[in-house]
Design a protein around this motif. Sequence first.
Motif, PDB file in Angstrom:
ATOM      1  N   LEU A  78      63.066  83.645  55.706  1.00  0.00           N
ATOM      2  CA  LEU A  78      61.681  83.184  55.227  1.00  0.00           C
ATOM      3  C   LEU A  78      60.872  82.275  56.365  1.00  0.00           C
ATOM      4  O   LEU A  78      61.559  81.500  56.820  1.00  0.00           O
ATOM      5  N   LEU A  79      60.061  82.986  57.023  1.00  0.00           N
ATOM      6  CA  LEU A  79      59.160  82.198  57.618  1.00  0.00           C
ATOM      7  C   LEU A  79      59.794  81.782  58.886  1.00  0.00           C
ATOM      8  O   LEU A  79      59.558  80.514  59.237  1.00  0.00           O
ATOM      9  N   PRO A  80      60.342  82.649  59.961  1.00  0.00           N
ATOM     10  CA  PRO A  80      60.955  81.811  61.323  1.00  0.00           C
ATOM     11  C   PRO A  80      59.852  81.730  62.152  1.00  0.00           C
ATOM     12  O   PRO A  80      58.686  82.264  62.208  1.00  0.00           O
ATOM     13  N   ASN A  81      60.365  81.023  63.226  1.00  0.00           N
ATOM     14  CA  ASN A  81      59.480  80.778  64.543  1.00  0.00           C
ATOM     15  C   ASN A  81      59.717  81.697  65.234  1.00  0.00           C
ATOM     16  O   ASN A  81      60.589  81.580  66.276  1.00  0.00           O
ATOM     17  N   VAL A  82      59.066  83.042  65.544  1.00  0.00           N
ATOM     18  CA  VAL A  82      59.307  84.241  66.275  1.00  0.00           C
ATOM     19  C   VAL A  82      57.717  84.390  66.992  1.00  0.00           C
ATOM     20  O   VAL A  82      56.953  84.498  66.159  1.00  0.00           O
ATOM     21  N   ASP A  83      57.742  84.792  68.084  1.00  0.00           N
ATOM     22  CA  ASP A  83      56.538  85.378  68.788  1.00  0.00           C
ATOM     23  C   ASP A  83      56.613  86.805  68.458  1.00  0.00           C
ATOM     24  O   ASP A  83      55.298  87.535  68.652  1.00  0.00           O
ATOM     25  N   LEU A  84      57.708  87.609  68.242  1.00  0.00           N
ATOM     26  CA  LEU A  84      57.818  89.032  68.347  1.00  0.00           C
ATOM     27  C   LEU A  84      58.412  89.326  67.039  1.00  0.00           C
ATOM     28  O   LEU A  84      59.803  89.650  67.137  1.00  0.00           O
ATOM     29  N   PRO A  85      58.064  89.400  65.920  1.00  0.00           N
ATOM     30  CA  PRO A  85      58.749  89.724  64.839  1.00  0.00           C
ATOM     31  C   PRO A  85      58.644  91.320  64.728  1.00  0.00           C
ATOM     32  O   PRO A  85      58.214  91.933  65.542  1.00  0.00           O
ATOM     33  N   VAL A  86      59.569  91.633  63.793  1.00  0.00           N
ATOM     34  CA  VAL A  86      59.910  93.345  63.498  1.00  0.00           C
ATOM     35  C   VAL A  86      58.915  93.584  62.492  1.00  0.00           C
ATOM     36  O   VAL A  86      58.740  93.074  61.471  1.00  0.00           O
ATOM     37  N   VAL A  87      57.963  94.612  63.009  1.00  0.00           N
ATOM     38  CA  VAL A  87      57.095  95.303  61.864  1.00  0.00           C
ATOM     39  C   VAL A  87      57.870  96.360  61.159  1.00  0.00           C
ATOM     40  O   VAL A  87      58.218  97.513  61.720  1.00  0.00           O
ATOM     41  N   ALA A  88      58.298  96.224  60.000  1.00  0.00           N
ATOM     42  CA  ALA A  88      58.910  96.951  59.041  1.00  0.00           C
ATOM     43  C   ALA A  88      58.487  96.598  57.698  1.00  0.00           C
ATOM     44  O   ALA A  88      59.397  96.092  56.834  1.00  0.00           O
ATOM     45  N   GLU A  89      57.068  96.953  57.416  1.00  0.00           N
ATOM     46  CA  GLU A  89      56.666  96.199  56.059  1.00  0.00           C
ATOM     47  C   GLU A  89      57.211  97.233  54.859  1.00  0.00           C
ATOM     48  O   GLU A  89      57.089  96.338  53.596  1.00  0.00           O
ATOM     49  N   GLY A  90      58.259  98.115  54.992  1.00  0.00           N
ATOM     50  CA  GLY A  90      58.919  98.466  54.028  1.00  0.00           C
ATOM     51  C   GLY A  90      60.224  97.752  53.657  1.00  0.00           C
ATOM     52  O   GLY A  90      60.839  97.935  52.608  1.00  0.00           O
ATOM     53  N   ASP A  91      60.665  97.019  54.547  1.00  0.00           N
ATOM     54  CA  ASP A  91      61.956  95.912  54.165  1.00  0.00           C
ATOM     55  C   ASP A  91      61.273  94.892  53.296  1.00  0.00           C
ATOM     56  O   ASP A  91      60.017  94.407  53.325  1.00  0.00           O
ATOM     57  N   PHE A  92      62.191  94.547  52.697  1.00  0.00           N
ATOM     58  CA  PHE A  92      62.127  93.509  51.522  1.00  0.00           C
ATOM     59  C   PHE A  92      62.178  92.129  51.767  1.00  0.00           C
ATOM     60  O   PHE A  92      61.358  91.154  51.618  1.00  0.00           O
ATOM     61  N   TYR A  93      63.460  91.886  52.859  1.00  0.00           N
ATOM     62  CA  TYR A  93      63.788  90.333  52.696  1.00  0.00           C
ATOM     63  C   TYR A  93      63.366  89.717  53.890  1.00  0.00           C
ATOM     64  O   TYR A  93      63.037  88.414  53.843  1.00  0.00           O
ATOM     65  N   PRO A  94      62.878  89.927  55.175  1.00  0.00           N
ATOM     66  CA  PRO A  94      62.404  89.224  56.036  1.00  0.00           C
ATOM     67  C   PRO A  94      60.852  89.064  55.771  1.00  0.00           C
ATOM     68  O   PRO A  94      60.057  89.845  55.601  1.00  0.00           O
ATOM     69  N   VAL A  95      60.354  87.831  55.781  1.00  0.00           N
ATOM     70  CA  VAL A  95      59.217  87.445  55.654  1.00  0.00           C
ATOM     71  C   VAL A  95      58.524  86.552  56.706  1.00  0.00           C
ATOM     72  O   VAL A  95      59.350  85.463  57.307  1.00  0.00           O
ATOM     73  N   TYR A  96      57.399  86.934  57.311  1.00  0.00           N
ATOM     74  CA  TYR A  96      57.134  86.194  58.520  1.00  0.00           C
ATOM     75  C   TYR A  96      55.549  85.630  58.401  1.00  0.00           C
ATOM     76  O   TYR A  96      54.881  85.921  57.469  1.00  0.00           O
ATOM     77  N   PHE A  97      55.305  84.636  59.209  1.00  0.00           N
ATOM     78  CA  PHE A  97      54.067  83.979  59.054  1.00  0.00           C
ATOM     79  C   PHE A  97      52.856  85.120  59.502  1.00  0.00           C
ATOM     80  O   PHE A  97      51.819  85.139  58.980  1.00  0.00           O
ATOM     81  N   SER A  98      52.984  85.756  60.675  1.00  0.00           N
ATOM     82  CA  SER A  98      52.365  86.665  61.143  1.00  0.00           C
ATOM     83  C   SER A  98      52.855  87.722  62.151  1.00  0.00           C
ATOM     84  O   SER A  98      54.155  87.583  62.488  1.00  0.00           O
ATOM     85  N   LYS A  99      52.105  88.675  62.564  1.00  0.00           N
ATOM     86  CA  LYS A  99      52.711  89.422  63.487  1.00  0.00           C
ATOM     87  C   LYS A  99      52.895  89.201  65.044  1.00  0.00           C
ATOM     88  O   LYS A  99      53.158  89.930  65.945  1.00  0.00           O
ATOM     89  N   GLY A 100      52.476  87.741  65.254  1.00  0.00           N
ATOM     90  CA  GLY A 100      52.531  87.170  66.533  1.00  0.00           C
ATOM     91  C   GLY A 100      51.846  88.024  67.604  1.00  0.00           C
ATOM     92  O   GLY A 100      50.653  87.953  67.588  1.00  0.00           O
ATOM     93  N   VAL A 101      52.482  88.033  68.774  1.00  0.00           N
ATOM     94  CA  VAL A 101      51.878  88.685  69.926  1.00  0.00           C
ATOM     95  C   VAL A 101      51.453  90.204  69.519  1.00  0.00           C
ATOM     96  O   VAL A 101      50.449  90.407  70.189  1.00  0.00           O
ATOM     97  N   LEU A 102      51.805  90.632  68.542  1.00  0.00           N
ATOM     98  CA  LEU A 102      51.438  92.218  68.392  1.00  0.00           C
ATOM     99  C   LEU A 102      49.970  92.050  67.455  1.00  0.00           C
ATOM    100  O   LEU A 102      49.231  92.855  67.688  1.00  0.00           O
ATOM    101  N   LEU A 103      49.986  90.867  66.892  1.00  0.00           N
ATOM    102  CA  LEU A 103      48.510  90.576  66.186  1.00  0.00           C
ATOM    103  C   LEU A 103      47.585  90.368  67.200  1.00  0.00           C
ATOM    104  O   LEU A 103      46.201  90.763  67.162  1.00  0.00           O
ATOM    105  N   GLU A 104      48.067  89.447  68.151  1.00  0.00           N
ATOM    106  CA  GLU A 104      47.060  89.176  69.289  1.00  0.00           C
ATOM    107  C   GLU A 104      46.683  90.561  69.985  1.00  0.00           C
ATOM    108  O   GLU A 104      45.465  90.554  70.670  1.00  0.00           O
ATOM    109  N   ALA A 105      47.418  91.587  70.402  1.00  0.00           N
ATOM    110  CA  ALA A 105      47.202  92.647  70.910  1.00  0.00           C
ATOM    111  C   ALA A 105      46.208  93.474  70.148  1.00  0.00           C
ATOM    112  O   ALA A 105      45.048  94.125  70.764  1.00  0.00           O
TER     113      ALA A 105
END
Length: 559
Positions: A298-325
């Motif tokens: 839950l909610l790690p501090n990472v700049d580059l999360p993994v975008v795999a919204e079909g997965d269930f268990y990892p939850v992030y604050f945002s897409k990080g630098v991919l959102l910036e792109a």
Amino acid sequence: MRPPTSPAARRGPGARPGLLALLAAAGLLAPAAAGARPAAPAPASPGAGERIYREGLLPSGRPVRGAREGGGGVEGALAACATCHRRSGLGSWEGQTVIPPILGRYLFRPGARNVDDLDLPHVQGYVARRGAYTDATLARAIREGKDREGRPLGYLMPRYALDDASMASLIAYLKQLGAAPEPGVTRDTLHFATIVTPDADPVARQGMLDVLRQFFHDKNAGYRGATPPMQSSRGIMYRVNRKWQLHVWELSGSPDSWEAQLHERLAAEPVLAVISGLGGRTWAPVHRFCERAALPCLLPNVDLPVVAEGDFYPVYFSKGVLLEAALLSRELAREQERAAVRRLVQVVRPGDVGEEAAAALAKAAPPGLASVTRTVGAGEPRAALAAALTGLGPGDAVVLWLRPGDVAALPADPGPVAAVYASGRMGGLERAPLPPAWRARARLAYPFDLPEERRVRMSFPLGWFQVRRLPVVAERVQTDTWLACAILSETLGHMLDSFVRDYLVERMEALLSHRLVNGYYPRLGLAPGQRFASKGGQVVRFAQGAGTRVVSEGGWAVP
């Protein structure tokens, strides 16, 4: 002795074969009378039941189909039980709509005489006084939409024409769902882990761990001994009186060894969930571990999360630098209309997350815009950066995916380029140390609320740090860590006494959009299937030649 009262009894023992013969002749006892064995029960496969429940797929691979009373139908994933009853089986609710739990221990439990003396936690939608389902009445509920007593279920419940084998498999799965003890949960303690990768920033690491340890200390300060599990069917807000235990999983070596390290740590120290954490260049091995181990991360501090919204268990604050792109892609499209931008020139450090961000932006760049990515070479930063920025012209838009050390070492002037952009997240947001000539022209991708807009919200974590005398060495990381802990605490409170991994994620989904104090983020929210709580951002510029005031160029946007 009392005389026989029934006609058969009055006829005596010799009359019974005659009756059986008559029934057999009528075809009512034909199999038994003929000596045939009763039909064997349909074989049950919990694995097949799980596919029906979670994916809406029959053992044959065909989609499950359901029909609602009054018309309309659902098929496949939309027909899966988990769509409404959720992956945990503990149900859900929104507004006046309540979806009851369908775990075996709730379905097949006899009705309680004393609702304050239950041996299982209350969840919304469970009615303790009602009687138990049997396999037959549950099959009728699924096929015909009738409850234990034969009354019609709500209109949201589809009717499924499952064959006997599929029905047996589904019921077998429901009986075992949630039956095993939950790892990391003891009678008096909830165990959590946090994960730190070896390439994480050491200053941010210390700041994050300071916040986590202090938050856990505060939670445990009010602990006054073990309390029994909640034993009530009433929907009360139950105070979760259990200690929190933090396990710090510091990884070492190369990323390809991290998954194995994490599985070893989990086997040695079972935890309910991973909270916060800090990554560097990649978080992908941690993401894979969480999904494969069915462990909420839950909610790690990472700049580059993994975008795999079909997965269930990892939850992030945002897409990080991919959102910036994605934000910059929209901005470049507008820039094309304003100026004669013909080329996108991106500058990255080899081995940093900016490489993935640049690749994402190049892929999403407006049509007709040539794209080139230049890497900053080894050696003295100023010379290396100057070499990476040579040959720029009026038709170029420059995007900097650089950390503060490189930002501060840029050449004095960007030259005659059409536009300058920079990653706010990597460069230090409003504190990015851009040289004056760059600062005057630069626009930052900014996936957070503006400093002035978040000031009131930030008073909560900053005040918390101040009272506890925690040094603020990495404000955003420490604020997000505090926010992750606060969200976890609030979510656990709403779980009453049902400490189940899947349910933790589901309750967090339901809770997030109701929060008001979200630190850097104006709002958070997770619909089922979404794994990024903050989905938008903005492009900003500096308001003045000095200072940290920034203004939005086009307002908040969700790309």
